[in-house]
Write a protein that holds these residues in place. Structure first.
Motif, PDB file in Angstrom:
ATOM      1  N   LYS A  86      -3.317  11.715  -7.475  1.00 25.74           N
ATOM      2  CA  LYS A  86      -3.352  10.875  -8.673  1.00 25.74           C
ATOM      3  C   LYS A  86      -3.514   9.391  -8.352  1.00 25.74           C
ATOM      4  O   LYS A  86      -3.793   8.598  -9.248  1.00 25.74           O
ATOM      5  N   LEU A  87      -3.329   9.021  -7.083  1.00 29.75           N
ATOM      6  CA  LEU A  87      -3.404   7.599  -6.714  1.00 29.75           C
ATOM      7  C   LEU A  87      -4.845   7.092  -6.760  1.00 29.75           C
ATOM      8  O   LEU A  87      -5.788   7.824  -6.438  1.00 29.75           O
ATOM      9  N   GLN A  88      -5.001   5.837  -7.144  1.00 28.00           N
ATOM     10  CA  GLN A  88      -6.308   5.182  -7.091  1.00 28.00           C
ATOM     11  C   GLN A  88      -6.602   4.665  -5.678  1.00 28.00           C
ATOM     12  O   GLN A  88      -7.748   4.588  -5.256  1.00 28.00           O
ATOM     13  N   SER A  89      -5.551   4.298  -4.955  1.00 26.86           N
ATOM     14  CA  SER A  89      -5.688   3.833  -3.573  1.00 26.86           C
ATOM     15  C   SER A  89      -4.406   4.188  -2.831  1.00 26.86           C
ATOM     16  O   SER A  89      -3.343   4.344  -3.431  1.00 26.86           O
ATOM     17  N   GLY A  90      -4.519   4.324  -1.535  1.00 24.18           N
ATOM     18  CA  GLY A  90      -3.355   4.683  -0.739  1.00 24.18           C
ATOM     19  C   GLY A  90      -3.770   5.313   0.572  1.00 24.18           C
ATOM     20  O   GLY A  90      -4.965   5.472   0.874  1.00 24.18           O
ATOM     21  N   ILE A  91      -2.771   5.675   1.371  1.00 24.19           N
ATOM     22  CA  ILE A  91      -3.014   6.242   2.702  1.00 24.19           C
ATOM     23  C   ILE A  91      -2.202   7.519   2.835  1.00 24.19           C
ATOM     24  O   ILE A  91      -0.982   7.515   2.615  1.00 24.19           O
ATOM     25  N   ILE A 105       4.020  15.960  -2.573  1.00 21.91           N
ATOM     26  CA  ILE A 105       3.347  14.805  -1.961  1.00 21.91           C
ATOM     27  C   ILE A 105       1.840  14.885  -2.208  1.00 21.91           C
ATOM     28  O   ILE A 105       1.198  13.884  -2.560  1.00 21.91           O
ATOM     29  N   PHE A 106       1.288  16.076  -2.029  1.00 17.43           N
ATOM     30  CA  PHE A 106      -0.151  16.249  -2.209  1.00 17.43           C
ATOM     31  C   PHE A 106      -0.579  15.913  -3.638  1.00 17.43           C
ATOM     32  O   PHE A 106      -1.537  15.165  -3.865  1.00 17.43           O
ATOM     33  N   MET A 107       0.143  16.462  -4.607  1.00 11.66           N
ATOM     34  CA  MET A 107      -0.218  16.226  -6.000  1.00 11.66           C
ATOM     35  C   MET A 107      -0.060  14.756  -6.379  1.00 11.66           C
ATOM     36  O   MET A 107      -0.857  14.208  -7.150  1.00 11.66           O
ATOM     37  N   GLU A 108       0.940  14.111  -5.819  1.00 15.23           N
ATOM     38  CA  GLU A 108       1.146  12.681  -6.095  1.00 15.23           C
ATOM     39  C   GLU A 108       0.013  11.843  -5.515  1.00 15.23           C
ATOM     40  O   GLU A 108      -0.478  10.911  -6.153  1.00 15.23           O
ATOM     41  N   PHE A 109      -0.422  12.191  -4.296  1.00 15.88           N
ATOM     42  CA  PHE A 109      -1.499  11.426  -3.659  1.00 15.88           C
ATOM     43  C   PHE A 109      -2.816  11.610  -4.408  1.00 15.88           C
ATOM     44  O   PHE A 109      -3.625  10.681  -4.487  1.00 15.88           O
ATOM     45  N   VAL A 117       0.870  -1.184   0.000  1.00 17.09           N
ATOM     46  CA  VAL A 117       0.000   0.000   0.000  1.00 17.09           C
ATOM     47  C   VAL A 117       0.906   1.233   0.000  1.00 17.09           C
ATOM     48  O   VAL A 117       1.880   1.298   0.754  1.00 17.09           O
ATOM     49  N   LYS A 118       0.567   2.196  -0.831  1.00 16.67           N
ATOM     50  CA  LYS A 118       1.322   3.450  -0.865  1.00 16.67           C
ATOM     51  C   LYS A 118       0.924   4.303   0.330  1.00 16.67           C
ATOM     52  O   LYS A 118      -0.251   4.658   0.502  1.00 16.67           O
ATOM     53  N   ILE A 119       1.911   4.595   1.192  1.00 14.60           N
ATOM     54  CA  ILE A 119       1.653   5.401   2.392  1.00 14.60           C
ATOM     55  C   ILE A 119       2.504   6.660   2.319  1.00 14.60           C
ATOM     56  O   ILE A 119       3.719   6.603   2.122  1.00 14.60           O
ATOM     57  N   GLY A 167      -9.779  23.391   2.437  1.00 14.29           N
ATOM     58  CA  GLY A 167      -9.284  24.004   1.228  1.00 14.29           C
ATOM     59  C   GLY A 167      -8.619  23.091   0.230  1.00 14.29           C
ATOM     60  O   GLY A 167      -7.935  23.572  -0.670  1.00 14.29           O
ATOM     61  N   ILE A 168      -8.788  21.796   0.356  1.00  8.92           N
ATOM     62  CA  ILE A 168      -8.166  20.879  -0.605  1.00  8.92           C
ATOM     63  C   ILE A 168      -9.238  19.944  -1.168  1.00  8.92           C
ATOM     64  O   ILE A 168     -10.239  19.647  -0.516  1.00  8.92           O
ATOM     65  N   ASP A 169      -8.994  19.507  -2.362  1.00 10.64           N
ATOM     66  CA  ASP A 169      -9.924  18.579  -3.006  1.00 10.64           C
ATOM     67  C   ASP A 169      -9.126  17.385  -3.526  1.00 10.64           C
ATOM     68  O   ASP A 169      -8.327  17.517  -4.448  1.00 10.64           O
ATOM     69  N   ILE A 170      -9.333  16.240  -2.896  1.00  8.68           N
ATOM     70  CA  ILE A 170      -8.683  15.000  -3.324  1.00  8.68           C
ATOM     71  C   ILE A 170      -9.774  14.087  -3.879  1.00  8.68           C
ATOM     72  O   ILE A 170     -10.710  13.731  -3.154  1.00  8.68           O
ATOM     73  N   PRO A 171      -9.684  13.723  -5.137  1.00 12.01           N
ATOM     74  CA  PRO A 171     -10.751  12.911  -5.751  1.00 12.01           C
ATOM     75  C   PRO A 171     -10.892  11.540  -5.108  1.00 12.01           C
ATOM     76  O   PRO A 171      -9.900  10.886  -4.772  1.00 12.01           O
TER      77      PRO A 171
END
Length: 509
Positions: free
Chosen positions: A225-230, A219-223, A203-205, A240-244
């Motif tokens: 783009k992830l389909q799954s992770g922690i 780190i934020f931009m990389e996370f 798991v990507k942590i 103030g952030i939007d993570i899909p």
């Protein structure tokens, strides 16, 4: 002149970097202030900035770039996360910015937990304010629930030394999903982030907190783009952030204030998507559920403890014993957690004096209790420290260990030299000073005794002389005239002796 729009936010990562004209001065990839101003004046009509950076740009008239002159055509000012902008120390910057802006403009304040105080609205420069509440489609207008209807909010009650095992068990069972795990402090993120990396495989942590600088946005931009992770984080990711497509928001530590709870949960179930949130509570904190339901209109349902989760605390201890970096991270995390707990806004529920420090220390897999004011004078029979000397634990990093040993050797040498020097000087001076004081004290006492003895002897002799004269008078051996004459002569003689400082005794009859 074309219209101008200003969007102010307290954040300087995700939203700002995605917009043209980002003003994040922490990121070296962002153009200089001068380059930003030139670019804006040539082609831009939207400014997206943090208050501090925009204030700095307004003040840079000396460089020949007058932004204040350009924003005279300002049409709309937007304050994002308005409740925080007005209460977290940005007031001076906001007031400075408002001085440069035209009075005739439209101003919007946006926040999921917008403050209702009219004073705050006036401070933001609003005239004839109108409150607009946005409701989710399909939700009744009378509903007061602040969280999205598609958000499933849970809580789990467990002891402090069970919490980490429950978290890992949960994450292992949801490996294919995307999680945000919130902790109260940066030190806790550093410590538990390393622990999760070692204990959850495949798991990507990733870790992110407010003390990171240049790599935080990466780190934020990389996370994203992830389909799954922690993503292990602090409240820097709460607003103030939007993570899909975040599936779960896990709150290992409840936030320091109730409004932050709503914002944390708001990172999932966004724009009509489904999502879930789970907060871990200690048994003494269970009344927090009712508090959230009443105060924040945020109902929660209980999630039962996972049965027979693996006990991972011994492995965490082994990691601390094998690497001093891990040991020190754990100690710092524990101290920061206790200090954050003491500052909790809802201190009627989160009471430091009711906290089970031994259980909390076991939950951090500490090898020994740290020295800190909150633990002074307390005994912890339920906590068993390791038998080894923790000073002997070495860093896995050989360079760090080499530096530590060099530092310790220098400390030992300085301590030895200091103790030897102090001991020699102190003992010599002390002995001489003591002997001198004792000698002086004895002389004073001796002189005092001699003076007291002389005075007593003189008084006794005078009394004897007077008694002899009186006896002679009573026996008729001396007339009253002669008695008075002799008594007067004796008194005169005594006066002369006192004047001369003589110690002679009066004549004996």
């Amino acid at each position: 002149m074309k219209c101008c729009y200003i969007f102010l936010s307290i954040f300087h990562n995700s939203v700002l970097h995605e917009a043209a004209g980002s003003f994040d001065k922490e990121d070296p990839s962002v153009p200089s202030v001068v380059a930003q101003l030139v670019s804006f004046q040539i082609s831009g009509n939207i400014i997206i900035a943090t208050p501090g950076r925009l204030e700095d740009m307004f003040r840079r008239k000396a460089e020949g770039l007058d932004l204040a002159n350009y924003v005279k055509s300002l049409d709309v000012l937007v304050l994002d996360e308005a409740d925080r902008l007005l209460d977290m120390g940005f007031e001076a910057s906001i007031n400075t910015i408002l001085e440069f802006l035209p009075k005739q403009r439209r101003t919007g304040l946006f926040s999921a937990t917008q403050t209702q105080e009219v004073e705050n609205l006036v401070r933001a420069g609003l005239r004839n304010p109108v409150r607009i509440s946005v409701k989710e489609k399909g939700v009744a207008a009378t509903s007061t629930q602040k969280t999205p209807s598609r958000l499933e909010n849970y809580y789990m009650v467990c002891k402090a030394d069970e919490k980490f095992n429950q978290l890992v068990h949960f994450l292992r069972n949801h490996k294919q999903e995307k999680h945000l795990v919130f902790f109260s402090t940066c030190a806790c993120v550093e410590y538990y982030g390393k622990a999760l990396e070692a204990l959850i495989k495949n798991v990507k942590i990733m870790c992110i907190h407010g003390k990171m600088k240049y790599k935080r946005n990466k780190i934020f931009m990389e996370f994203r783009k992830l389909q799954s992770g922690i993503l292990v984080c602090t409240d820097v990711m709460a607003r103030g952030i939007d993570i899909p497509e975040v599936n779960w928001v896990l709150q290992y530590d409840p936030p320091s204030n109730a409004s932050a709870f709503v914002h944390r949960c708001g990172r999932t179930a966004r724009i009509g998507h489904a999502g879930s949130a789970l907060v871990f509570l200690l048994p003494m904190e269970e009344s927090y559920v009712n508090f959230l339901s009443i105060n924040q209109k945020c109902p929660l349902q209980e999630m039962k403890l996972q049965k027979n989760p693996a006990d991972l605390l011994p492995q965490l201890k082994s990691m601390a014993l094998a690497d001093r970096a891990m040991f020190e991270k754990g100690m710092k995390a524990f101290v920061s957690c206790v200090q954050a707990y003491a500052k909790h806004e809802c201190n009627l529920i989160f009471r430091l004096k009711d906290l089970d420090f031994a259980s909390l220390a076991r939950g951090f897999a500490l090898l020994r209790m740290p020295k800190m004011p909150e633990l002074r004078g307390k005994q912890f029979p339920d906590f068993v420290p390791v038998t080894i000397d923790t000073d002997t634990i070495a860093f896995k990093d050989k360079n760090r260990e080499k530096q530590r040993q060099k530092f310790l050797e220098q400390q030992r040498k300085e301590k030895k030299d200091s103790e030897g020097r102090k001991k020699f000087i102190k003992n010599k001076a002390w002995s001489k000073q003591k002997a001198k004081k004792e000698k002086k004290k004895k002389m004073i006492e001796k002189r005092k005794r001699e003076e007291e003895f002389d005075m007593e002897d003189e008084d006794m002799q005078e009394l004897l002389n007077d008694t002899r004269l009186l006896k002679k008078l009573k026996k008729g051996k001396m007339s009253e005239e002669e008695f008075e004459k002799r008594l007067l002569a004796h008194d005169k003689s005594k006066g002369k002796q006192e004047d001369l400082g003589s110690s002679d005794v009066g004549e004996d009859i």
